[in-house]
Design a protein around this motif. Structure first.
Motif, PDB file in Angstrom:
ATOM      1  N   MET A   1      12.892  51.770  62.074  1.00 34.72           N
ATOM      2  CA  MET A   1      11.754  51.962  62.975  1.00 34.72           C
ATOM      3  C   MET A   1      10.449  52.005  62.180  1.00 34.72           C
ATOM      4  O   MET A   1       9.439  51.456  62.603  1.00 34.72           O
ATOM      5  CB  MET A   1      11.916  53.253  63.784  1.00 34.72           C
ATOM      6  CG  MET A   1      13.042  53.227  64.801  1.00 34.72           C
ATOM      7  SD  MET A   1      12.800  52.010  66.095  1.00 34.72           S
ATOM      8  CE  MET A   1      11.398  52.679  66.948  1.00 34.72           C
ATOM      9  N   GLN A   2      10.462  52.651  61.020  1.00 34.50           N
ATOM     10  CA  GLN A   2       9.256  52.773  60.204  1.00 34.50           C
ATOM     11  C   GLN A   2       8.867  51.456  59.530  1.00 34.50           C
ATOM     12  O   GLN A   2       7.693  51.203  59.311  1.00 34.50           O
ATOM     13  CB  GLN A   2       9.441  53.848  59.140  1.00 34.50           C
ATOM     14  CG  GLN A   2       9.482  55.240  59.711  1.00 34.50           C
ATOM     15  CD  GLN A   2       9.756  56.280  58.654  1.00 34.50           C
ATOM     16  OE1 GLN A   2      10.565  56.075  57.750  1.00 34.50           O
ATOM     17  NE2 GLN A   2       9.080  57.411  58.751  1.00 34.50           N
ATOM     18  N   THR A   3       9.848  50.630  59.200  1.00 32.76           N
ATOM     19  CA  THR A   3       9.564  49.421  58.432  1.00 32.76           C
ATOM     20  C   THR A   3       9.482  48.151  59.265  1.00 32.76           C
ATOM     21  O   THR A   3       8.934  47.155  58.796  1.00 32.76           O
ATOM     22  CB  THR A   3      10.622  49.219  57.328  1.00 32.76           C
ATOM     23  OG1 THR A   3      11.914  49.142  57.928  1.00 32.76           O
ATOM     24  CG2 THR A   3      10.577  50.355  56.312  1.00 32.76           C
TER      25      THR A   3
ATOM     26  N   ILE B   1      15.942  55.348  61.755  1.00 30.31           N
ATOM     27  CA  ILE B   1      14.577  55.831  61.509  1.00 30.31           C
ATOM     28  C   ILE B   1      13.879  54.979  60.454  1.00 30.31           C
ATOM     29  O   ILE B   1      12.704  54.618  60.604  1.00 30.31           O
ATOM     30  CB  ILE B   1      14.584  57.323  61.124  1.00 30.31           C
ATOM     31  CG1 ILE B   1      14.981  58.159  62.350  1.00 30.31           C
ATOM     32  CG2 ILE B   1      13.229  57.765  60.583  1.00 30.31           C
ATOM     33  CD1 ILE B   1      15.198  59.618  62.067  1.00 30.31           C
ATOM     34  N   ILE B   2      14.588  54.619  59.398  1.00 31.63           N
ATOM     35  CA  ILE B   2      14.003  53.763  58.366  1.00 31.63           C
ATOM     36  C   ILE B   2      13.613  52.409  58.957  1.00 31.63           C
ATOM     37  O   ILE B   2      12.523  51.895  58.697  1.00 31.63           O
ATOM     38  CB  ILE B   2      14.970  53.592  57.176  1.00 31.63           C
ATOM     39  CG1 ILE B   2      15.088  54.914  56.411  1.00 31.63           C
ATOM     40  CG2 ILE B   2      14.514  52.461  56.246  1.00 31.63           C
ATOM     41  CD1 ILE B   2      16.209  54.954  55.400  1.00 31.63           C
TER      42      ILE B   2
ATOM     43  N   GLN C   1       3.184  51.170  64.165  1.00 33.30           N
ATOM     44  CA  GLN C   1       3.093  52.568  64.572  1.00 33.30           C
ATOM     45  C   GLN C   1       2.429  52.656  65.945  1.00 33.30           C
ATOM     46  O   GLN C   1       1.309  52.219  66.143  1.00 33.30           O
ATOM     47  CB  GLN C   1       2.290  53.375  63.559  1.00 33.30           C
ATOM     48  CG  GLN C   1       2.252  54.842  63.901  1.00 33.30           C
ATOM     49  CD  GLN C   1       1.517  55.668  62.859  1.00 33.30           C
ATOM     50  OE1 GLN C   1       0.965  55.139  61.907  1.00 33.30           O
ATOM     51  NE2 GLN C   1       1.519  56.969  63.061  1.00 33.30           N
TER      52      GLN C   1
ATOM     53  N   ARG D   1       6.919  54.670  69.442  1.00 30.53           N
ATOM     54  CA  ARG D   1       7.769  54.589  68.251  1.00 30.53           C
ATOM     55  C   ARG D   1       7.913  55.957  67.612  1.00 30.53           C
ATOM     56  O   ARG D   1       9.015  56.393  67.269  1.00 30.53           O
ATOM     57  CB  ARG D   1       7.173  53.615  67.236  1.00 30.53           C
ATOM     58  CG  ARG D   1       8.082  53.454  65.991  1.00 30.53           C
ATOM     59  CD  ARG D   1       7.340  52.998  64.791  1.00 30.53           C
ATOM     60  NE  ARG D   1       6.560  54.102  64.226  1.00 30.53           N
ATOM     61  CZ  ARG D   1       6.078  54.097  62.994  1.00 30.53           C
ATOM     62  NH1 ARG D   1       6.263  53.067  62.210  1.00 30.53           N
ATOM     63  NH2 ARG D   1       5.381  55.119  62.542  1.00 30.53           N
ATOM     64  N   ASP D   2       6.800  56.686  67.503  1.00 30.70           N
ATOM     65  CA  ASP D   2       6.840  58.010  66.881  1.00 30.70           C
ATOM     66  C   ASP D   2       7.653  58.994  67.720  1.00 30.70           C
ATOM     67  O   ASP D   2       8.412  59.798  67.178  1.00 30.70           O
ATOM     68  CB  ASP D   2       5.424  58.525  66.654  1.00 30.70           C
ATOM     69  CG  ASP D   2       4.682  57.710  65.597  1.00 30.70           C
ATOM     70  OD1 ASP D   2       5.320  56.924  64.870  1.00 30.70           O
ATOM     71  OD2 ASP D   2       3.447  57.853  65.512  1.00 30.70           O
TER      72      ASP D   2
ATOM     73  N   MET E   1      11.381  58.149  67.208  1.00 28.73           N
ATOM     74  CA  MET E   1      11.872  58.619  65.911  1.00 28.73           C
ATOM     75  C   MET E   1      12.040  60.132  65.909  1.00 28.73           C
ATOM     76  O   MET E   1      13.008  60.654  65.354  1.00 28.73           O
ATOM     77  CB  MET E   1      10.919  58.196  64.785  1.00 28.73           C
ATOM     78  CG  MET E   1      10.977  56.730  64.480  1.00 28.73           C
ATOM     79  SD  MET E   1      10.046  56.172  63.035  1.00 28.73           S
ATOM     80  CE  MET E   1       8.772  57.351  62.798  1.00 28.73           C
ATOM     81  N   LYS E   2      11.104  60.831  66.533  1.00 27.63           N
ATOM     82  CA  LYS E   2      11.186  62.291  66.608  1.00 27.63           C
ATOM     83  C   LYS E   2      12.421  62.711  67.399  1.00 27.63           C
ATOM     84  O   LYS E   2      13.155  63.613  66.989  1.00 27.63           O
ATOM     85  CB  LYS E   2       9.919  62.828  67.272  1.00 27.63           C
ATOM     86  CG  LYS E   2       9.805  64.321  67.317  1.00 27.63           C
ATOM     87  CD  LYS E   2       8.450  64.698  67.915  1.00 27.63           C
ATOM     88  CE  LYS E   2       8.338  66.163  68.178  1.00 27.63           C
ATOM     89  NZ  LYS E   2       7.065  66.506  68.840  1.00 27.63           N
TER      90      LYS E   2
END
Length: 134
Positions: free
Chosen positions: A10-12, A7-8, A16, A20-21, A24-25
């Motif tokens: 994916m965010q970095t 998850i980290i 967005q 992607r969201d 992650m969910k």
């Protein structure tokens, strides 16, 4: 990699997007216990994901997923690429992975995006002195 690291990353490392969201969910809701089931036919995985405290539902894991990783200059548009998403249980840990599935086609698109950026941002006075090879 473990879920938290996934998850980290994916965010970095990814722009967005809705996909992607959603990914992650999904990864954030997968839990392991004695009742975890994984169904895999090579194209689609089905995993047990918890929704709330007691509701357990089957969720189809999409494949391939189209994501937009940061791979070129931030000024240029980042090319989207398909990735094969995999999730598995190893002992008591859930692990997730992404594998590039475009045979590096993103590189050609990134070169074109960089060329377009230069063409839009180089002033007319410099156009005769600047050669763009792309």
């Amino acid at each position: 990699m473990d879920v938290e690291t996934f998850i980290i990353n994916m965010q970095t490392h990814f722009a967005q997007t809705e996909m992607r969201d959603e990914l992650m969910k999904l990864v954030g809701t997968v839990t392991t216990d004695n009742g975890v089931t994984l169904a895999d036919d090579g194209m689609t995985q089905r995993v047990t994901a918890r929704s709330g405290v007691s509701l357990v539902k089957q969720v189809n894991v999409p494949n391939p997923v189209v994501l937009c990783p940061f791979r070129t200059f931030s000024e240029a548009e980042q090319p989207e690429s398909p990735f094969v998403f995999r999730i598995r249980q190893t002992g008591d840990e859930v692990q997730a992975a992404l594998f590039a599935a475009d045979a590096d086609a993103w590189k050609r698109e990134a070169i074109a995006n960089i060329r377009d950026w230069f063409e839009q941002h180089i002033s007319q006075e410099l156009r005769e002195d600047v050669i763009i090879l792309a």
